[in-house]
Write an enzyme that holds these catalytic residues in place. Structure first.
Site, mmCIF file in Angstrom:
data_model
loop_
_atom_site.group_PDB
_atom_site.id
_atom_site.type_symbol
_atom_site.label_atom_id
_atom_site.label_comp_id
_atom_site.label_asym_id
_atom_site.label_seq_id
_atom_site.Cartn_x
_atom_site.Cartn_y
_atom_site.Cartn_z
ATOM 1 N N HIS A 122 0.862 -1.184 0.000
ATOM 2 C CA HIS A 122 0.000 0.000 0.000
ATOM 3 C C HIS A 122 0.898 1.233 0.000
ATOM 4 C CE1 HIS A 122 -2.832 2.970 1.695
ATOM 5 N NE2 HIS A 122 -3.819 2.151 1.381
ATOM 6 N N ASP A 200 3.209 -4.580 8.205
ATOM 7 C CA ASP A 200 1.935 -3.884 8.053
ATOM 8 C C ASP A 200 0.842 -4.937 8.192
ATOM 9 O OD1 ASP A 200 -0.438 -2.826 7.103
ATOM 10 O OD2 ASP A 200 0.392 -2.064 5.229
ATOM 11 N N GLN A 203 -4.459 -5.532 7.066
ATOM 12 C CA GLN A 203 -5.417 -6.451 6.453
ATOM 13 C C GLN A 203 -5.350 -7.848 7.079
ATOM 14 O OE1 GLN A 203 -7.680 -5.486 4.342
ATOM 15 N NE2 GLN A 203 -6.904 -3.446 3.909
ATOM 16 N N LYS A 226 -10.566 -1.117 10.202
ATOM 17 C CA LYS A 226 -10.730 -2.313 9.371
ATOM 18 C C LYS A 226 -11.128 -3.534 10.204
ATOM 19 C CE LYS A 226 -7.229 -0.565 6.166
ATOM 20 N NZ LYS A 226 -8.100 -0.086 5.084
ATOM 21 N N CYS A 365 -4.790 2.434 -3.770
ATOM 22 C CA CYS A 365 -3.544 2.956 -3.169
ATOM 23 C C CYS A 365 -2.390 1.971 -3.340
ATOM 24 C CB CYS A 365 -3.745 3.309 -1.697
ATOM 25 S SG CYS A 365 -4.871 4.680 -1.420
#
Length: 407
Positions: A122, A200, A203, A226, A365
């Protein structure tokens, strides 16, 4: 899992869009919020509204305890060794920027050093590292992908060196849903480098259990919005020893131990990195989102979402001239696709919206991924615990209608 009971906890799922029942399939952008989270945030303002860590009066003490209780929930949620390794942020983007500026302020990265990221990132895990390289003279290297979106780990092995200071990568691709072999990547890095590892996890945490100690990453970043929590909430986890060695990102109230015009000393973790009044209500509600997820259970949640993904892939591949990106890769929560030679992704998205179906279109993104596949963007349907197989059927029929209209 009582799916209807779960759906009943999300008020927004009862509304209609363009005269059709809402089919919300944009969860990778942001998930909807259950009543338990909404009420916790609302109740803070109704019953507790006071600043934290700064007052001896009752409301301040109660608000502080509620927020620190949420921090302890998050510690257990990702299995951090200590609650003070959990830093509240606005989300993944701020968490990664916090790391990059802390590295700058601490002189940890300098000219000639190297930072490795991947082609699957991202923008929030690309741009901050580019900015760090510009500030310091470090060099950015990028692990390539193949036509399925799978990372080339040989590149990682071959490019680790004494100059490698940071390796940063996502656990799950927001654009394609690909689950990266994070444990294997960390093992390779540990065997060949002393680089710090940044994951990261934006997700990942909505879909499956994460254990930062088992992973042995140095930093782990994720967003609340999220994972059924309010927007503007998130976490940066960092190992105690590393956090202690870094200079703060923000300066101001709350993050000081002592302050004078001659010298300022910094507060202990985690407050060293939490300058200013935090999003108190949001942080407390983030703890409520942890309760919601754990009330369902990670294993049950993951099984349901995997079933949705498998069913969606089967239904969509039955549509002529439809391509799923990363079709054969290990994925979770996302199906990213295009209708070949039929309009553009936004055209499909607008037609689906007229049918009450919310999907995401465009580059998500992740422009480097789109450039690799030589496309402007994709249509992305992404799943959460409240989605149903019937909604997948509605999506498939909507895509067929879009195909007929755009042909």
């Amino acid at each position: 899992m009582d799916l209807q009971n779960i759906r009943s906890q999300f008020p927004i799922l009862q509304r209609e869009i363009n005269g059709k029942p809402l089919v919300y399939l944009d969860n990778a952008a942001t998930s909807q919020k259950p009543l338990s989270v909404i009420e916790v945030e609302s109740n803070y303002y109704k019953e507790l509204n006071a600043n934290v860590h700064r007052g001896i009066h009752t409301l301040s003490q109660l608000a502080t305890e509620e927020m620190e209780n949420a921090r302890r929930k998050l510690q257990k949620f990702i299995n951090a060794a200590h609650d003070y390794e959990v830093i509240f942020t606005k989300g993944t983007t701020e968490s990664i920027n916090l790391i990059t500026y802390a590295l700058s302020n601490s002189g940890t990265v300098s000219e000639g050093d190297e930072i490795i990221i991947t082609h699957l990132e991202h923008h929030s895990n690309i741009v901050p590292w580019q900015m760090l390289c510009k500030r310091t003279g470090a060099k950015l290297k990028v692990i390539p992908i193949d036509e399925e979106g799978v990372l080339n780990l040989d590149f990682l092995r071959e490019n680790l060196s004494d100059r490698t200071k940071i390796v940063s990568f996502n656990y799950v691709s927001n654009a394609l849903g690909i689950v990266n072999p994070v444990q294997e990547m960390i093992s390779i890095i540990r065997q060949n480098s002393e680089a710090w590892i940044v994951v990261d996890g934006a997700q990942a945490v909505p879909h499956f259990k994460v254990d930062v100690q088992a992973l042995d990453c140095d930093f782990f970043a994720f967003s609340g919005h999220k994972m059924y929590a309010p927007t503007g909430t998130g976490v940066l986890y960092g190992k105690e020893k590393i956090l202690e060695s870094l200079e703060p990102f923000h300066g101001g109230g709350e993050m000081i131990a002592t302050c004078s015009f001659e010298k300022t000393t910094y507060a202990a973790l985690p407050f060293k990195f939490e300058a200013g009044t935090p999003n108190i209500a949001g942080n407390i509600a983030l703890g409520a989102a942890v309760d919601f997820i754990e009330g369902i259970g990670h294993e049950i949640l993951q099984q349901h979402e995997n079933k949705l993904l498998s069913y969606a892939q089967e239904k969509l591949l039955a549509i002529d001239n439809l391509r799923i990106y990363g079709e054969n890769a290990h994925r979770t929560g996302v199906v990213s696709f295009n209708l070949q030679n039929v309009g553009i992704s936004s055209d499909v998205g607008m037609i689906l919206d007229k049918l009450g179906i919310a999907v995401r279109t465009g580059h998500h993104c992740t422009q480097p991924i789109m450039e690799y596949f030589n496309i402007a963007g994709t249509v992305r349907a992404s799943f959460a615990v409240y989605n149903t197989l019937e909604e997948v059927d509605i999506l498939a029929e909507g895509i067929k209608k879009a195909q007929r209209m755009l042909s």
